[in-house]
Design a protein around this motif. Structure first.
Motif, PDB file in Angstrom:
ATOM      1  N   GLN A 129      45.846  43.392  53.081  1.00 44.00           N
ATOM      2  CA  GLN A 129      45.145  42.521  52.144  1.00 44.00           C
ATOM      3  C   GLN A 129      43.835  43.169  51.678  1.00 44.00           C
ATOM      4  O   GLN A 129      43.511  43.159  50.487  1.00 44.00           O
ATOM      5  N   LEU A 130      43.090  43.755  52.605  1.00 38.58           N
ATOM      6  CA  LEU A 130      41.832  44.398  52.242  1.00 38.58           C
ATOM      7  C   LEU A 130      42.069  45.648  51.394  1.00 38.58           C
ATOM      8  O   LEU A 130      41.271  45.956  50.502  1.00 38.58           O
ATOM      9  N   SER A 131      43.156  46.335  51.645  1.00 38.08           N
ATOM     10  CA  SER A 131      43.480  47.524  50.842  1.00 38.08           C
ATOM     11  C   SER A 131      43.766  47.138  49.394  1.00 38.08           C
ATOM     12  O   SER A 131      43.318  47.810  48.448  1.00 38.08           O
ATOM     13  N   LYS A 132      44.499  46.048  49.205  1.00 35.36           N
ATOM     14  CA  LYS A 132      44.781  45.568  47.849  1.00 35.36           C
ATOM     15  C   LYS A 132      43.500  45.169  47.137  1.00 35.36           C
ATOM     16  O   LYS A 132      43.305  45.485  45.954  1.00 35.36           O
ATOM     17  N   LEU A 133      42.621  44.487  47.848  1.00 34.51           N
ATOM     18  CA  LEU A 133      41.367  44.067  47.230  1.00 34.51           C
ATOM     19  C   LEU A 133      40.497  45.281  46.896  1.00 34.51           C
ATOM     20  O   LEU A 133      39.835  45.312  45.855  1.00 34.51           O
ATOM     21  N   ARG A 134      40.506  46.269  47.765  1.00 35.40           N
ATOM     22  CA  ARG A 134      39.702  47.477  47.507  1.00 35.40           C
ATOM     23  C   ARG A 134      40.163  48.159  46.228  1.00 35.40           C
ATOM     24  O   ARG A 134      39.334  48.599  45.413  1.00 35.40           O
ATOM     25  N   ASP A 135      41.459  48.247  46.020  1.00 32.80           N
ATOM     26  CA  ASP A 135      41.972  48.845  44.776  1.00 32.80           C
ATOM     27  C   ASP A 135      41.517  48.034  43.562  1.00 32.80           C
ATOM     28  O   ASP A 135      41.155  48.593  42.526  1.00 32.80           O
ATOM     29  N   TYR A 136      41.518  46.717  43.715  1.00 33.02           N
ATOM     30  CA  TYR A 136      41.096  45.837  42.619  1.00 33.02           C
ATOM     31  C   TYR A 136      39.607  45.964  42.340  1.00 33.02           C
ATOM     32  O   TYR A 136      39.167  46.002  41.188  1.00 33.02           O
ATOM     33  N   TYR A 137      38.816  46.086  43.412  1.00 32.81           N
ATOM     34  CA  TYR A 137      37.368  46.135  43.249  1.00 32.81           C
ATOM     35  C   TYR A 137      36.864  47.453  42.667  1.00 32.81           C
ATOM     36  O   TYR A 137      35.709  47.543  42.257  1.00 32.81           O
ATOM     37  N   LYS A 138      37.723  48.459  42.621  1.00 27.66           N
ATOM     38  CA  LYS A 138      37.316  49.725  42.000  1.00 27.66           C
ATOM     39  C   LYS A 138      36.964  49.545  40.533  1.00 27.66           C
ATOM     40  O   LYS A 138      36.110  50.258  39.996  1.00 27.66           O
ATOM     41  N   ASP A 139      37.621  48.564  39.894  1.00 23.13           N
ATOM     42  CA  ASP A 139      37.423  48.388  38.457  1.00 23.13           C
ATOM     43  C   ASP A 139      36.941  46.996  38.059  1.00 23.13           C
ATOM     44  O   ASP A 139      36.672  46.755  36.888  1.00 23.13           O
ATOM     45  N   VAL A 140      36.842  46.069  39.014  1.00 23.36           N
ATOM     46  CA  VAL A 140      36.449  44.715  38.654  1.00 23.36           C
ATOM     47  C   VAL A 140      35.029  44.725  38.102  1.00 23.36           C
ATOM     48  O   VAL A 140      34.173  45.491  38.544  1.00 23.36           O
ATOM     49  N   GLU A 141      34.787  43.892  37.102  1.00 23.25           N
ATOM     50  CA  GLU A 141      33.458  43.859  36.493  1.00 23.25           C
ATOM     51  C   GLU A 141      32.460  43.192  37.438  1.00 23.25           C
ATOM     52  O   GLU A 141      32.698  42.104  37.967  1.00 23.25           O
ATOM     53  N   LEU A 142      31.333  43.863  37.668  1.00 21.77           N
ATOM     54  CA  LEU A 142      30.226  43.311  38.437  1.00 21.77           C
ATOM     55  C   LEU A 142      28.993  43.308  37.547  1.00 21.77           C
ATOM     56  O   LEU A 142      28.587  44.353  37.034  1.00 21.77           O
ATOM     57  N   ARG A 143      28.425  42.146  37.352  1.00 23.67           N
ATOM     58  CA  ARG A 143      27.219  42.027  36.533  1.00 23.67           C
ATOM     59  C   ARG A 143      26.029  41.702  37.424  1.00 23.67           C
ATOM     60  O   ARG A 143      26.151  40.980  38.413  1.00 23.67           O
ATOM     61  N   ASP A 144      24.870  42.225  37.045  1.00 24.09           N
ATOM     62  CA  ASP A 144      23.706  42.140  37.918  1.00 24.09           C
ATOM     63  C   ASP A 144      23.282  40.696  38.195  1.00 24.09           C
ATOM     64  O   ASP A 144      22.955  40.348  39.340  1.00 24.09           O
ATOM     65  N   GLY A 145      23.258  39.852  37.156  1.00 17.49           N
ATOM     66  CA  GLY A 145      22.887  38.460  37.372  1.00 17.49           C
ATOM     67  C   GLY A 145      23.838  37.766  38.323  1.00 17.49           C
ATOM     68  O   GLY A 145      23.424  36.993  39.205  1.00 17.49           O
ATOM     69  N   GLN A 146      25.105  38.062  38.165  1.00 14.41           N
ATOM     70  CA  GLN A 146      26.111  37.443  39.024  1.00 14.41           C
ATOM     71  C   GLN A 146      25.996  37.958  40.462  1.00 14.41           C
ATOM     72  O   GLN A 146      26.200  37.209  41.425  1.00 14.41           O
ATOM     73  N   LEU A 147      25.642  39.232  40.617  1.00 16.16           N
ATOM     74  CA  LEU A 147      25.477  39.798  41.953  1.00 16.16           C
ATOM     75  C   LEU A 147      24.335  39.095  42.697  1.00 16.16           C
ATOM     76  O   LEU A 147      24.440  38.809  43.886  1.00 16.16           O
ATOM     77  N   LEU A 148      23.270  38.772  41.985  1.00 14.97           N
ATOM     78  CA  LEU A 148      22.172  38.020  42.601  1.00 14.97           C
ATOM     79  C   LEU A 148      22.634  36.626  43.020  1.00 14.97           C
ATOM     80  O   LEU A 148      22.240  36.116  44.084  1.00 14.97           O
ATOM     81  N   GLU A 149      23.470  35.995  42.210  1.00 20.84           N
ATOM     82  CA  GLU A 149      23.995  34.675  42.563  1.00 20.84           C
ATOM     83  C   GLU A 149      24.878  34.753  43.806  1.00 20.84           C
ATOM     84  O   GLU A 149      24.870  33.847  44.650  1.00 20.84           O
ATOM     85  N   MET A 150      25.653  35.828  43.923  1.00 23.80           N
ATOM     86  CA  MET A 150      26.472  36.013  45.120  1.00 23.80           C
ATOM     87  C   MET A 150      25.589  36.094  46.369  1.00 23.80           C
ATOM     88  O   MET A 150      25.943  35.573  47.431  1.00 23.80           O
TER      89      MET A 150
END
Length: 614
Positions: A129-150
């Motif tokens: 499961q973590l391997s699948k997510l890691r592949d997805y997170y290579k390209d998933v959009e991360l925005r700075d404002g949203q990262l602060l909210e996380m």
């Protein structure tokens, strides 16, 4: 050059996030390396397995706030779900059994060598499961404002879940894991130095946050014991100030807010006040907000009007009396007279809005649905909304009030009745207790006994792993999309050795694991709402605390296989029990709830329906 409040240098909206991404992917890879270490073990060597598990947890906790935000269903069902079966009506009839980190922890720490192959299967599934997510997170959009909210959401998660042992119930490493979580949040935050370097207005909250992160981490390293950790001290002195400075940085850096439809309003200096909760998250229609105040005023009249019942002799307030904390003070609910008593105790409506399931068995999923069920229930109001509409339409005043409260002039409809009553119920919010004042910085509002009581409630007594701070019900923070149901083994009567026959959640789901399971209610205002439990068998908070202290039904000698409450004694001494009750009493707050209407609109049985001009 003096700052104008606008960044002197432009950054892309995801510059800090892109610098952070390699760390995210590296931590996921390191977590999987430790899981592979478990898979490579040839025998059940508990010491070695624990070492791999703890290391995997550390790397996971560093990035938990990302996974919980981007992949909440994977986190909930496959990676770090609780050690109880989960049933989600939105996902069909499938039951999700415990798996992922918490199941792995249970097997390793129990030390049962017979479960070695089960352990390897769980670890293999988690690694995949973590391997699948890691592949997805290579390209998933991360925005700075949203990262602060996380990051803010993770601060909330620490205070409401990690400090309470929610996902470390066996190892009791919740404080150590909170340290790791804070390390991960701090690491992500350091990449926002690019904003501080470019704008003096951003520099101050950035530097203040860096200092607070350092002090908070030092405090966690020095205070790792789960039972003795002073949670309230940490929330007041570290979590609230860190959140405040993250919000300041977010706004002074002119980063956009996500606008995500969620329970928490994150653009707020505090994480734990009434204003920080978005009540629309708990409604059927998120954007239906026009004239809510007028609808609530109308709903208050309907709430106290007995003409909504079939016999014109029972209103919502009959069972939910404001003088009794919106309960009725009875062991079991009074009915319309068809039978002597209903089968369950009347729950309080104070803070009822902060829920995603209603009734002890969770059969309703929205406040509006709950209103429908009560009106139509033959053992309660024994009527129908159509019948109520017919009665209310005979009142000129009610017709005028409905037209004023609903912009579309739709008049008296089933939905409008449900919406009005639910909007009134949403006003029954109590976040001004002595406990709340303490959280907001008034350290004189609680006695030492009450402070000790909360730390016991959240720690040694394990109450906080089901009654989540700060709402103290079973709605799971920080997203509040589902509610916990627990099997406590409540006896048929105080002192009885047989379980109460009410099957609870099982009657809704048909799932055997939910036999005798009931929704976790709020303990806010519990000092006002005796008697207690779904069948009202305990008359004092002291009796309730003693029931949990003894290990629930199983601890009392009731044979029950699926109890989710720990069976063994909590080993509480007399002072500790008293302190927990003192904390519960500190949650009392009826300020701003209001009174009964002075009068109800008249019903004219002879009125001829016609267009009313006004």
């Amino acid at each position: 050059m003096a700052s104008t409040g606008v960044s002197l240098y432009k950054t892309s909206p995801n510059e800090a996030s892109e610098q952070y991404r390699p760390y995210l992917l590296e931590e996921m890879a390191k977590c999987n390396e430790q899981l592979i270490g478990i898979l490579n073990e040839k025998s059940f060597n508990q010491s070695k397995l624990k070492k791999h598990y703890v290391s995997a947890r550390k790397h996971y906790k560093h990035i938990e706030f990302i996974i919980e935000y981007i992949s909440p269903k994977e986190a909930k069902y496959y990676i770090n779900g609780p050690l109880v079966p989960k049933y989600d009506a939105d996902m069909g009839s499938e039951v999700f059994y415990p798996q992922g980190f918490q199941k792995i922890e249970e097997i390793i720490y129990d030390g049962d060598v017979r479960q070695f192959q089960l352990l390897k299967g769980q670890v293999s599934d988690l690694k995949d499961q973590l391997s699948k997510l890691r592949d997805y997170y290579k390209d998933v959009e991360l925005r700075d404002g949203q990262l602060l909210e996380m990051m803010q959401l993770q601060l909330f998660r620490l205070a409401t879940m990690s400090f309470n042992g929610y996902d470390a119930t066996i190892s009791l490493d919740g404080i150590k894991e909170s340290e790791w979580s804070l390390e991960g949040v701090n690491k992500a935050f350091t990449f926002f130095n690019i904003y501080a370097e470019r704008d003096p207005l951003v520099l101050q909250p950035y530097q203040r946050s860096v200092s607070l992160f350092k002090s908070a981490h030092k405090h966690l390293v020095a205070n790792t014991d789960f039972n003795s950790f002073d949670r309230l001290n940490f929330i007041v002195n570290y979590i609230n100030p860190i959140n405040e400075n993250i919000v300041k940085l977010h706004n002074t850096a002119h980063l956009s807010w996500s606008g995500r439809k969620q329970a928490l309003n994150l653009n707020s200096s505090t994480l734990f006040s009434r204003k920080n909760f978005n009540l629309q998250h708990f409604s059927i229609y998120y954007d239906d907000t026009l004239f809510n105040e007028k609808q609530a005023a109308l709903g208050k009249l309907l709430f106290f009007d007995p003409r909504l019942s079939g016999g014109n002799n029972m209103s919502c307030a009959t069972c939910h009396n404001p003088d009794k904390g919106f309960t009725d003070g009875r062991n079991l609910t009074v009915t319309t007279g068809l039978i002597k008593d209903n089968i369950r105790n009347t729950p309080s409506l104070l803070d009822v809005a902060f829920q995603k399931a209603f009734f002890f068995d969770g059969r309703a999923y929205q406040l509006e649905q709950q209103v429908f069920d009560v009106v139509h229930n033959k053992n309660e109001m024994h009527s129908t909304l159509d019948e109520a509409i017919s009665k209310l339409n005979k009142s000129v005043e009610y017709r005028m009030l409905f037209d004023k409260a609903f912009e579309d002039k739709s008049g008296i409809t089933a939905y409008n009745i449900q919406k009005a009553i639910s909007e009134y119920e949403k006003t029954l919010v109590t976040f001004n207790s002595a406990f709340d004042k303490y959280i907001q910085g008034d350290l004189t509002s609680l006695s030492k006994e009450a402070v000790d009581g909360y730390n016991l409630f959240a720690g040694k007594a394990l109450c906080g792993s089901c009654h989540f701070f700060p709402v103290f019900n079973g709605a799971v923070p920080p997203f509040y999309n589902d509610s916990e149901f627990e099997v406590l083994g409540v006896p048929a009567s105080a002192g009885a050795k047989e379980i109460d026959p009410d099957k609870g959640r099982f009657n809704v789901t048909g799932v055997k694991e939910f036999m005798y399971a009931f929704k976790t209610p709020t303990v806010r205002n519990s000092a006002l709402t005796a008697p207690y439990m779904h069948n009202g068998i305990y008359n004092t908070l002291e009796e309730v605390v003693d029931f949990y202290h003894k290990g629930g039904g199983a601890g009392l000698g009731i044979p029950i296989e699926n109890q989710t409450l720990p069976f063994d004694s909590l080993d509480l001494n007399a002072y500790e029990k008293k302190a927990i009750v003192s904390f519960l009493e500190s949650l009392t707050d009826t300020s701003g709830i209001g009174s009964r209407p002075q009068r109800l609109p008249e019903i004219n049985e002879d009125i001829i329906r016609e267009e009313i001009r006004y």
